[in-house]
Design a protein around this motif. Structure first.
Motif, PDB file in Angstrom:
ATOM      1  N   GLY A  17     -11.590   2.360 -13.295  1.00  0.00           N
ATOM      2  CA  GLY A  17      -9.942   2.285 -13.352  1.00  0.00           C
ATOM      3  C   GLY A  17      -9.442   3.061 -11.905  1.00  0.00           C
ATOM      4  O   GLY A  17      -8.269   2.523 -11.614  1.00  0.00           O
ATOM      5  N   HIS A  18      -9.906   4.011 -11.406  1.00  0.00           N
ATOM      6  CA  HIS A  18      -9.598   4.346 -10.108  1.00  0.00           C
ATOM      7  C   HIS A  18      -9.464   3.202  -9.053  1.00  0.00           C
ATOM      8  O   HIS A  18      -8.399   3.159  -8.361  1.00  0.00           O
ATOM      9  N   ILE A  19     -10.505   2.363  -9.170  1.00  0.00           N
ATOM     10  CA  ILE A  19     -10.356   1.369  -8.032  1.00  0.00           C
ATOM     11  C   ILE A  19      -9.502   0.392  -8.584  1.00  0.00           C
ATOM     12  O   ILE A  19      -8.458  -0.041  -7.565  1.00  0.00           O
ATOM     13  N   VAL A  20      -9.130  -0.065  -9.827  1.00  0.00           N
ATOM     14  CA  VAL A  20      -7.892  -0.602 -10.237  1.00  0.00           C
ATOM     15  C   VAL A  20      -6.658  -0.135  -9.752  1.00  0.00           C
ATOM     16  O   VAL A  20      -5.929  -0.899  -9.235  1.00  0.00           O
ATOM     17  N   LEU A  21      -6.369   0.959  -9.854  1.00  0.00           N
ATOM     18  CA  LEU A  21      -5.401   1.761  -9.389  1.00  0.00           C
ATOM     19  C   LEU A  21      -5.231   1.773  -8.028  1.00  0.00           C
ATOM     20  O   LEU A  21      -3.800   1.503  -7.712  1.00  0.00           O
ATOM     21  N   LYS A  22      -6.079   1.770  -7.256  1.00  0.00           N
ATOM     22  CA  LYS A  22      -5.872   1.920  -5.815  1.00  0.00           C
ATOM     23  C   LYS A  22      -5.445   0.581  -5.159  1.00  0.00           C
ATOM     24  O   LYS A  22      -4.848   0.270  -4.251  1.00  0.00           O
ATOM     25  N   PHE A  23      -6.107  -0.436  -6.017  1.00  0.00           N
ATOM     26  CA  PHE A  23      -5.649  -1.809  -5.543  1.00  0.00           C
ATOM     27  C   PHE A  23      -4.337  -1.971  -6.008  1.00  0.00           C
ATOM     28  O   PHE A  23      -3.406  -2.829  -5.285  1.00  0.00           O
ATOM     29  N   ALA A  24      -3.773  -1.542  -7.018  1.00  0.00           N
ATOM     30  CA  ALA A  24      -2.307  -1.747  -7.544  1.00  0.00           C
ATOM     31  C   ALA A  24      -1.251  -1.059  -6.559  1.00  0.00           C
ATOM     32  O   ALA A  24      -0.386  -1.341  -6.397  1.00  0.00           O
ATOM     33  N   ASP A  25      -1.862   0.233  -6.123  1.00  0.00           N
ATOM     34  CA  ASP A  25      -1.003   1.076  -5.166  1.00  0.00           C
ATOM     35  C   ASP A  25      -1.748   1.818  -4.539  1.00  0.00           C
ATOM     36  O   ASP A  25      -2.566   2.881  -4.930  1.00  0.00           O
ATOM     37  N   ARG A  26      -1.952   1.529  -3.320  1.00  0.00           N
ATOM     38  CA  ARG A  26      -3.027   2.350  -2.211  1.00  0.00           C
ATOM     39  C   ARG A  26      -2.448   3.749  -2.174  1.00  0.00           C
ATOM     40  O   ARG A  26      -3.536   4.581  -1.691  1.00  0.00           O
ATOM     41  N   ARG A  27      -1.352   4.205  -2.329  1.00  0.00           N
ATOM     42  CA  ARG A  27      -0.791   5.626  -2.347  1.00  0.00           C
ATOM     43  C   ARG A  27      -0.912   6.195  -3.691  1.00  0.00           C
ATOM     44  O   ARG A  27       0.178   6.924  -4.125  1.00  0.00           O
ATOM     45  N   ALA A  28      -1.628   5.840  -4.489  1.00  0.00           N
ATOM     46  CA  ALA A  28      -1.256   6.020  -6.033  1.00  0.00           C
ATOM     47  C   ALA A  28      -1.441   7.477  -6.211  1.00  0.00           C
ATOM     48  O   ALA A  28      -0.522   8.144  -7.033  1.00  0.00           O
ATOM     49  N   ILE A 267       7.509  -0.390 -16.548  1.00  0.00           N
ATOM     50  CA  ILE A 267       8.813  -1.248 -16.419  1.00  0.00           C
ATOM     51  C   ILE A 267      10.147  -0.606 -16.380  1.00  0.00           C
ATOM     52  O   ILE A 267      10.697  -0.821 -15.522  1.00  0.00           O
ATOM     53  N   PHE A 268      10.052   0.865 -17.033  1.00  0.00           N
ATOM     54  CA  PHE A 268      11.382   1.704 -16.903  1.00  0.00           C
ATOM     55  C   PHE A 268      11.291   1.955 -15.107  1.00  0.00           C
ATOM     56  O   PHE A 268      12.437   2.020 -14.760  1.00  0.00           O
ATOM     57  N   LEU A 269      10.179   2.404 -14.727  1.00  0.00           N
ATOM     58  CA  LEU A 269      10.106   3.018 -13.320  1.00  0.00           C
ATOM     59  C   LEU A 269      10.589   1.779 -12.334  1.00  0.00           C
ATOM     60  O   LEU A 269      11.175   1.957 -11.483  1.00  0.00           O
ATOM     61  N   TYR A 270       9.976   0.595 -12.847  1.00  0.00           N
ATOM     62  CA  TYR A 270      10.321  -0.603 -11.785  1.00  0.00           C
ATOM     63  C   TYR A 270      11.739  -0.771 -11.705  1.00  0.00           C
ATOM     64  O   TYR A 270      12.564  -1.046 -10.536  1.00  0.00           O
ATOM     65  N   ALA A 271      12.334  -0.800 -12.875  1.00  0.00           N
ATOM     66  CA  ALA A 271      13.697  -1.180 -13.003  1.00  0.00           C
ATOM     67  C   ALA A 271      14.754   0.004 -12.256  1.00  0.00           C
ATOM     68  O   ALA A 271      15.650  -0.292 -11.608  1.00  0.00           O
ATOM     69  N   ALA A 276       7.146  -2.507  -6.448  1.00  0.00           N
ATOM     70  CA  ALA A 276       6.359  -3.640  -6.798  1.00  0.00           C
ATOM     71  C   ALA A 276       5.116  -3.065  -7.523  1.00  0.00           C
ATOM     72  O   ALA A 276       4.730  -3.672  -8.401  1.00  0.00           O
ATOM     73  N   SER A 277       4.568  -1.972  -6.977  1.00  0.00           N
ATOM     74  CA  SER A 277       3.478  -1.522  -7.536  1.00  0.00           C
ATOM     75  C   SER A 277       3.707  -1.018  -9.137  1.00  0.00           C
ATOM     76  O   SER A 277       2.801  -0.958  -9.968  1.00  0.00           O
ATOM     77  N   PHE A 278       4.837  -0.647  -9.524  1.00  0.00           N
ATOM     78  CA  PHE A 278       5.166  -0.401 -10.820  1.00  0.00           C
ATOM     79  C   PHE A 278       5.157  -1.654 -11.466  1.00  0.00           C
ATOM     80  O   PHE A 278       4.624  -1.577 -12.637  1.00  0.00           O
ATOM     81  N   ALA A 279       5.723  -2.625 -11.041  1.00  0.00           N
ATOM     82  CA  ALA A 279       5.829  -3.945 -11.892  1.00  0.00           C
ATOM     83  C   ALA A 279       4.284  -4.336 -11.898  1.00  0.00           C
ATOM     84  O   ALA A 279       4.130  -4.808 -13.170  1.00  0.00           O
ATOM     85  N   PHE A 280       3.253  -4.214 -11.063  1.00  0.00           N
ATOM     86  CA  PHE A 280       2.059  -4.621 -11.016  1.00  0.00           C
ATOM     87  C   PHE A 280       1.358  -3.908 -12.284  1.00  0.00           C
ATOM     88  O   PHE A 280       0.721  -4.320 -13.029  1.00  0.00           O
ATOM     89  N   LEU A 281       1.590  -2.406 -12.323  1.00  0.00           N
ATOM     90  CA  LEU A 281       0.831  -1.558 -13.118  1.00  0.00           C
ATOM     91  C   LEU A 281       1.395  -1.868 -14.531  1.00  0.00           C
ATOM     92  O   LEU A 281       0.634  -1.821 -15.605  1.00  0.00           O
ATOM     93  N   ALA A 282       2.677  -2.121 -14.891  1.00  0.00           N
ATOM     94  CA  ALA A 282       3.187  -2.630 -16.067  1.00  0.00           C
ATOM     95  C   ALA A 282       2.505  -3.967 -16.510  1.00  0.00           C
ATOM     96  O   ALA A 282       2.292  -4.142 -17.744  1.00  0.00           O
ATOM     97  N   SER A 283       2.479  -4.854 -15.733  1.00  0.00           N
ATOM     98  CA  SER A 283       1.775  -6.194 -16.215  1.00  0.00           C
ATOM     99  C   SER A 283       0.212  -5.795 -16.443  1.00  0.00           C
ATOM    100  O   SER A 283      -0.362  -6.506 -17.284  1.00  0.00           O
TER     101      SER A 283
END
Length: 471
Positions: A17-28, A267-271, A276-283
Motif C-alpha cells: 500500500g505504501h508503494i501504491v500511495l507513493k506512485f499516486a503522490d510522491r510527496r504523500a 473526491i471532496f479534497l479534489y473538488a 490530481a493526486s487526490f482524484a487518482f486516490l479517489a479512483s
C-alpha cells in the motif's frame, strides 16, 4: 506462536500500500500524518495484494510467500534509491493535543485495542463469514490459485461465486504467509481495517477543519458506533434487544465502508484543492470498493461521475486527470468482469432490473422506507448517533448546502442509499427476509461517509477555514 507468523504477512499489506500511495503522490507523507499514512497504506495494500494474486491465477502462477512478496520487497528497496520517490517529512501543524485531545485519543485507542483483543481471541461465528468469505479463502489457499472449478461447482453455488475477491484473497494471503488455514489468524485483517478506517477518517476531518480536536472528537464518536465494532471485532452480548447478531467479523462490509469513505473524502479534497493526486486516490478507492463487493460497482459509477463533473467544471478542464482516473477502475473492474462472464458467474438481480419489474413492485416502498428509517434513526444501540448527526447538521447548514463540494458529498450518500432502495424494490426474494438479513450491512457502508459529511457541514457552519482560522 501462530500470530508471530502473521506479522510478516500483515506487514506486506502496509508495504504494498505504501508503494501504491507513493506512485499516486510522491510527496504523500507531507499530506498525511504517520498514523493516517499507515491506515491508507493498509487499505491500499489489501487491494493491491489481492489483485496481484488474481492476476497470478490468470497466469497460472501458484501462490507462495516468496512469489507474492518478492516483487513488493524489490520495489520497496528500489524506491529507497530513486530520487523521484525520495521520502518527505510527515505533515505536522504544530497543534498541541491538550487534555481534551488526550481524553478523546484514549477513547479511540481503547476501541482499537478492544477490537484486536476480542477479534483475535474469539472464533469465527458469522454464517456468511464462514460460508462466503473464509471458505473461498481456504479453497484458494488449498488450490494455490483462484480455481474456476471451485467457483462453478454447483455444490457451492450458495456462497455467491460472483462476488468480487478482495477479502477472500487477502485472507488467503495470510494463510499463504503462515502456511496454514488458521481462521483466527485470518481475522487479523478486521481490527486492522477498523483502525485504518478511523485513521483515514481522522485525516479527512482534521484536514477539512484544520483542528486536531475536531478530528479527534468526530473520530471518537465514529469509533463508538456499535455497528462498526460489530464488523471490526464483535461483542460478547447483544447490542440491541431486537438485533440478535453479536459478531460480523469475517464479512466484507467493513472494508467496503472504508473504501467508500476514502473515495468520498478524496473526491471532496479534489473538488476543493484541484490536486490530481487526490482524484487518482479517489479512483483507486472506488476501484478497490468495486473489487470488494458488488455494491462497490454502483458507488464507483457515482464516484466517477462526481470526479468527471469536478474535472469538467474547473476553469481549465482537467481531461488528463480524468483519463488517469479511469486506469485503476479498469484495472480492478474489467478483469474480474470478463472472468465472470467467461465462466457464467451471474447475479439473480440482473434480470429483474427492467422497468416492468420496478414499476410493478413500487408499492414495496411503503415497507422499505419506514424499515430503513427505523433502523437508521431508531436503533442508537446499533447505529449510534451517526444518522442523527448527518441530518441535523444538514438542516442547520442548509444555507451552505448548495456548495458544489457539499452537493458532491451528499449526492454520493443519497445516491447510494437510493440504489439500495432500488435493489429492495426489484429483489426476487422475500422482501421482509431480505431487509432483515442485509439492511444493517448496507447502512454500514455509508456510516463513515455520513459522519464525515456531518463533520464537513459543521465545519462550514462554524466558519472554519482549512487551516483552523475563522473566515
Amino acid at each position: 506462536m501462530i500470530f508471530l507468523k502473521v506479522i510478516p504477512g500483515a506487514l506486506l499489506f502496509f508495504l504494498s500500500g505504501h508503494i501504491v500511495l507513493k506512485f499516486a503522490d510522491r510527496r504523500a507523507e507531507a499530506a498525511f500524518g504517520p498514523v493516517s499514512y499507515a491506515g491508507a497504506s493498509f487499505m491500499l495494500g489489501l487491494g493491491a495484494i489481492s489483485l496481484q494474486m488474481f492476476f497470478y491465477s490468470l497466469l497460472s502462477i501458484p501462490f507462495s510467500s516468496f512469489l507474492i512478496s518478492a516483487p513488493w520487497i524489490a520495489l520497496g528497496a528500489a524506491m529507497l534509491f530513486l530520487p523521484a520517490f525520495k521520502r518527505t517529512a510527515f505533515r505536522t501543524d504544530g497543534q498541541k493535543m491538550g487534555w481534551q485531545g488526550y481524553l478523546l485519543f484514549t477513547i479511540i485507542l481503547s476501541q482499537v485495542l478492544y477490537s484486536f483483543a476480542y477479534a483475535l481471541t474469539m472464533p469465527l461465528s458469522g454464517w456468511d463469514a464462514w460460508f462466503i468469505w473464509f471458505m473461498k479463502a481456504r479453497a484458494f489457499y488449498m488450490d494455490g490459485s483462484v480455481s474456476a472449478a471451485f467457483l462453478i461447482d454447483p455444490a457451492y453455488v450458495q456462497d455467491h461465486p460472483e462476488y468480487p475477491l478482495l477479502v477472500p484473497l487477502a485472507i488467503s494471503w495470510i494463510y499463504t504467509a503462515i502456511g496454514a488455514t488458521h481462521e483466527e489468524a485470518g481475522k487479523i485483517i478486521y481490527p486492522l481495517q477498523f483502525a485504518a478506517l478511523l485513521s483515514i477518517f481522522h485525516y479527512g476531518v482534521r484536514k477539512v477543519s484544520g483542528s486536531r480536536t475536531a478530528g479527534l472528537l468526530f473520530t471518537a464518536l465514529l469509533s463508538l458506533t456499535p455497528l462498526l465494532l460489530l464488523h471490526g471485532a464483535g461483542f460478547p452480548v447483544q447490542v440491541d434487544p431486537s438485533f440478535r447478531v453479536k459478531d460480523f467479523t469475517g464479512y466484507a462490509d467493513l472494508a467496503l465502508s472504508a473504501y467508500f469513505l476514502a473515495a468520498g473524502l478524496f473526491i471532496f479534497l479534489y473538488a476543493r484543492e484541484g490536486r490530481a493526486s487526490f482524484a487518482f486516490l479517489a479512483s483507486v478507492a472506488l476501484a478497490m470498493g468495486a473489487w470488494t463487493k458488488n455494491e462497490g460497482l454502483t458507488f464507483a459509477l457515482l464516484g466517477f461521475m462526481a470526479l468527471a463533473a469536478t474535472a469538467l467544471i474547473r476553469e481549465k478542464r482537467d481531461f488528463r486527470t480524468l483519463a488517469l482516473a479511469l486506469v485503476p477502475l479498469a484495472l480492478f473492474i474489467l478483469p474480474w468482469s470478463v472472468y465472470k462472464a467467461a465462466h457464467g458467474l451471474g447475479s439473480e438481480y440482473v434480470e429483474n432490473m427492467g422497468p416492468a419489474v420496478f414499476f410493478s413492485n413500487l408499492k414495496r416502498l411503503g415497507q422499505i422506507v419506514p424499515y430503513m428509517a427505523g433502523f437508521m434513526f431508531l436503533k442508537p444501540g446499533v447505529t449510534g448517533l451517526v444518522w442523527w448527526a448527518w441530518v441535523i447538521t444538514a438542516i442547520l447548514g442548509l444555507r451552505t448546502a448548495l456548495s458544489a463540494r457539499t452537493v458532491l458529498l451528499q449526492g454520493l450518500i443519497l445516491g447510494q442509499l437510493a440504489i439500495y432502495v432500488f435493489v429492495y424494490v426489484i429483489t426476487p426474494v422475500d422482501l421482509k427476509w431480505h431487509l432483515g438479513t442485509s439492511l444493517d450491512r448496507l447502512v454500514l457502508h455509508m456510516v463513515p461517509l455520513a459522519m464525515f459529511a456531518a463533520a464537513v457541514t459543521l465545519t462550514r457552519i462554524s466558519g472554519l477555514k482549512g487551516n483552523g482560522e475563522r473566515r
